[in-house]
Design a protein around this motif. Structure first.
Motif, PDB file in Angstrom:
ATOM      1  N   VAL A   1      -9.428   0.915   0.731  1.00 57.71           N
ATOM      2  CA  VAL A   1      -8.844   0.814   2.070  1.00 57.71           C
ATOM      3  C   VAL A   1      -9.863   1.152   3.153  1.00 57.71           C
ATOM      4  CG1 VAL A   1      -7.098   1.812   3.601  1.00 57.71           C
ATOM      5  CG2 VAL A   1      -6.506   1.212   1.243  1.00 57.71           C
ATOM      6  N   SER A   2     -10.605   2.237   2.970  1.00 56.97           N
ATOM      7  CA  SER A   2     -11.563   2.621   4.005  1.00 56.97           C
ATOM      8  C   SER A   2     -12.793   1.724   4.017  1.00 56.97           C
ATOM      9  CB  SER A   2     -11.961   4.090   3.843  1.00 56.97           C
ATOM     10  OG  SER A   2     -10.878   4.937   4.181  1.00 56.97           O
ATOM     11  N   ASP A   3     -13.173   1.170   2.856  1.00 62.53           N
ATOM     12  CA  ASP A   3     -14.244   0.169   2.848  1.00 62.53           C
ATOM     13  C   ASP A   3     -13.884  -0.996   3.754  1.00 62.53           C
ATOM     14  OD1 ASP A   3     -16.375   0.830   0.732  1.00 62.53           O
ATOM     15  OD2 ASP A   3     -14.517   1.158  -0.352  1.00 62.53           O
ATOM     16  N   ALA A   4     -12.639  -1.467   3.621  1.00 58.72           N
ATOM     17  CA  ALA A   4     -12.214  -2.607   4.423  1.00 58.72           C
ATOM     18  C   ALA A   4     -12.253  -2.282   5.905  1.00 58.72           C
ATOM     19  CB  ALA A   4     -10.809  -3.032   4.001  1.00 58.72           C
ATOM     20  N   LEU A   5     -11.801  -1.078   6.261  1.00 57.05           N
ATOM     21  CA  LEU A   5     -11.865  -0.669   7.660  1.00 57.05           C
ATOM     22  C   LEU A   5     -13.311  -0.609   8.137  1.00 57.05           C
ATOM     23  CD1 LEU A   5     -10.633   0.422  10.272  1.00 57.05           C
ATOM     24  CD2 LEU A   5     -10.493   2.680   9.188  1.00 57.05           C
TER      25      LEU A   5
ATOM     26  N   ASN B   1      -4.727   5.644  -4.829  1.00 54.57           N
ATOM     27  CA  ASN B   1      -5.731   5.082  -5.750  1.00 54.57           C
ATOM     28  C   ASN B   1      -6.513   3.964  -5.072  1.00 54.57           C
ATOM     29  OD1 ASN B   1      -3.152   3.778  -5.897  1.00 54.57           O
ATOM     30  ND2 ASN B   1      -3.735   2.751  -7.788  1.00 54.57           N
ATOM     31  N   ALA B   2      -5.872   3.227  -4.157  1.00 53.17           N
ATOM     32  CA  ALA B   2      -6.601   2.216  -3.370  1.00 53.17           C
ATOM     33  C   ALA B   2      -7.409   2.866  -2.258  1.00 53.17           C
ATOM     34  CB  ALA B   2      -5.626   1.194  -2.792  1.00 53.17           C
TER      35      ALA B   2
ATOM     36  N   TRP C   1      -7.357  -4.011   4.389  1.00 53.85           N
ATOM     37  CA  TRP C   1      -7.532  -3.963   2.926  1.00 53.85           C
ATOM     38  C   TRP C   1      -6.803  -5.084   2.215  1.00 53.85           C
ATOM     39  CZ3 TRP C   1      -3.318  -2.579  -0.397  1.00 53.85           C
ATOM     40  CH2 TRP C   1      -3.654  -2.470  -1.747  1.00 53.85           C
ATOM     41  N   LEU C   2      -5.725  -5.576   2.780  1.00 58.00           N
ATOM     42  CA  LEU C   2      -4.854  -6.502   2.066  1.00 58.00           C
ATOM     43  C   LEU C   2      -5.571  -7.779   1.631  1.00 58.00           C
ATOM     44  CD1 LEU C   2      -1.663  -6.224   4.316  1.00 58.00           C
ATOM     45  CD2 LEU C   2      -2.165  -4.963   2.210  1.00 58.00           C
ATOM     46  N   ALA C   3      -6.278  -8.414   2.540  1.00 63.61           N
ATOM     47  CA  ALA C   3      -6.912  -9.698   2.222  1.00 63.61           C
ATOM     48  C   ALA C   3      -7.965  -9.546   1.132  1.00 63.61           C
ATOM     49  CB  ALA C   3      -7.527 -10.309   3.474  1.00 63.61           C
TER      50      ALA C   3
ATOM     51  N   HIS D   1       0.827  -1.200   0.000  1.00 66.50           N
ATOM     52  CA  HIS D   1       0.000   0.000   0.000  1.00 66.50           C
ATOM     53  C   HIS D   1       0.864   1.254   0.000  1.00 66.50           C
ATOM     54  CE1 HIS D   1      -3.339   2.622   0.583  1.00 66.50           C
ATOM     55  NE2 HIS D   1      -3.031   2.937   1.834  1.00 66.50           N
ATOM     56  N   HIS D   2       1.880   1.277   0.819  1.00 67.62           N
ATOM     57  CA  HIS D   2       2.727   2.466   0.901  1.00 67.62           C
ATOM     58  C   HIS D   2       3.847   2.419  -0.134  1.00 67.62           C
ATOM     59  CE1 HIS D   2       1.398   2.981   5.338  1.00 67.62           C
ATOM     60  NE2 HIS D   2       0.629   3.673   4.519  1.00 67.62           N
ATOM     61  N   PRO D   3       4.147   3.556  -0.746  1.00 70.64           N
ATOM     62  CA  PRO D   3       5.243   3.606  -1.722  1.00 70.64           C
ATOM     63  C   PRO D   3       6.609   3.468  -1.052  1.00 70.64           C
ATOM     64  CG  PRO D   3       3.720   5.466  -2.004  1.00 70.64           C
ATOM     65  CD  PRO D   3       3.405   4.831  -0.681  1.00 70.64           C
ATOM     66  N   LEU D   4       7.549   2.874  -1.776  1.00 69.50           N
ATOM     67  CA  LEU D   4       8.940   2.850  -1.330  1.00 69.50           C
ATOM     68  C   LEU D   4       9.628   4.159  -1.695  1.00 69.50           C
ATOM     69  CD1 LEU D   4      11.440   1.317  -0.228  1.00 69.50           C
ATOM     70  CD2 LEU D   4      11.840   0.537  -2.587  1.00 69.50           C
TER      71      LEU D   4
END
Length: 290
Positions: free
Chosen positions: A120-124, A112-113, A250-252, A75-78
């Protein structure tokens, strides 16, 4: 757990996997300052296993390599800020070199996610059992997309009980769950924003939310929000969680959707979610008053 791939299908190329990810989370929904998409990897290389994590840190890269992954989606950029070198003598360069030498591609889906539906917020919101979800800050021209979500609980509950719900739904961190408000106040309408959300207090107030769940709440914005709430109608109460914990759910779901999307095209991929806690805080020392 992520969905299992269809038996007998072929492994996709990295390009096919990133194409599927970009149907789910189009790059043009990212904020202008963001750095999303493919960071490293050969688009023609086959991908049989994808590893999902919040942060592209060295420990997660090692975890992905040990799991036999061909692609790490974070999710986070490098490389969010410009760099002039990715030499292995720097910590970010070391991550890039380790991934490339191990044949591990790296892909980022960030704001964008955040704006996606589901995102991301849907999952939360879902892990908190909220219904009737709408964006907290809709994208122009896309009323179903945007940052954050607002939803409702099945029935009103005490703020203290709701905080317990949040703590039970999210992975544990040293920060835990912090609350600002009367524990006995009843809440039902809930605003959430995965990640740092103290720039959205005006949208939270406009939504009519009784309580706001987000991460990284700073002293002054939180204090002003509660002072204004006390002056007006007492809302919103605040629930502050760790940044990493707020985005981990969000990951799963993203992993599941990717496996299904590729299977629909006759392609097999396995997807796994990182078990490494990358919240940076490792110790909490109680104050003398506790």
């Amino acid at each position: 757990m992520p969905a299992a791939p269809s038996p007998g299908a072929d492994a996709p190329t990295l390009q096919q996997v990133t194409d599927a990810l970009e149907v789910m989370h189009p790059l043009d929904r990212a904020q202008s300052w963001d750095a999303v998409g493919l960071v490293c990897g050969d688009p023609a290389a086959p991908v049989r296993r994808v590893h999902f994590a919040v942060d592209p840190v060295a420990a997660v890269v090692e975890e992905a390599i040990a799991a036999g992954a061909d692609l790490l989606v974070t999710h986070h950029p490098l490389l969010l800020r410009p760099v002039h070198s990715v030499a292995a003598t720097t910590f970010k360069g070391g991550v890039v070199h380790r991934a490339i030498t191990a044949g591990l591609a790296l892909y980022v889906a960030h704001t964008n996610a955040d704006a996606g539906a589901p995102g991301v917020s849907d999952a939360l919101a879902r892990v908190l059992d909220l219904d009737d979800l709408v964006p907290l800050d809709p994208l122009p021209g896309h009323p179903d997309l945007g940052i954050g979500r607002v939803g409702t609980l099945a029935a009103p509950e005490r703020l203290g009980d709701f905080a317990d719900r949040v703590a039970a739904a999210l992975p544990g961190t040293e920060q835990g769950v912090r609350v600002a408000g009367d524990p006995d106040a009843l809440v039902r309408r809930v605003a959430v924003c995965g990640g740092s959300g103290d720039s959205l207090f005006e949208q939270v107030r406009a939504s009519g939310a009784d309580v706001y769940v987000t991460a990284d709440l700073r002293h002054h914005p939180a204090s002003e929000a509660r002072e204004r709430a006390a002056f007006e109608d007492g809302r919103p109460h605040l629930v502050d969680v760790a940044h990493w914990a707020s985005e981990w759910p969000w990951l799963a779901g993203c992993a599941d959707r990717l496996v299904v999307a590729l299977a629909d095209g006759g392609r097999t991929v396995e997807a796994h979610v990182s078990t490494t806690r990358t919240d940076p805080w490792t110790l909490r020392v109680p104050s003398r008053g506790e």
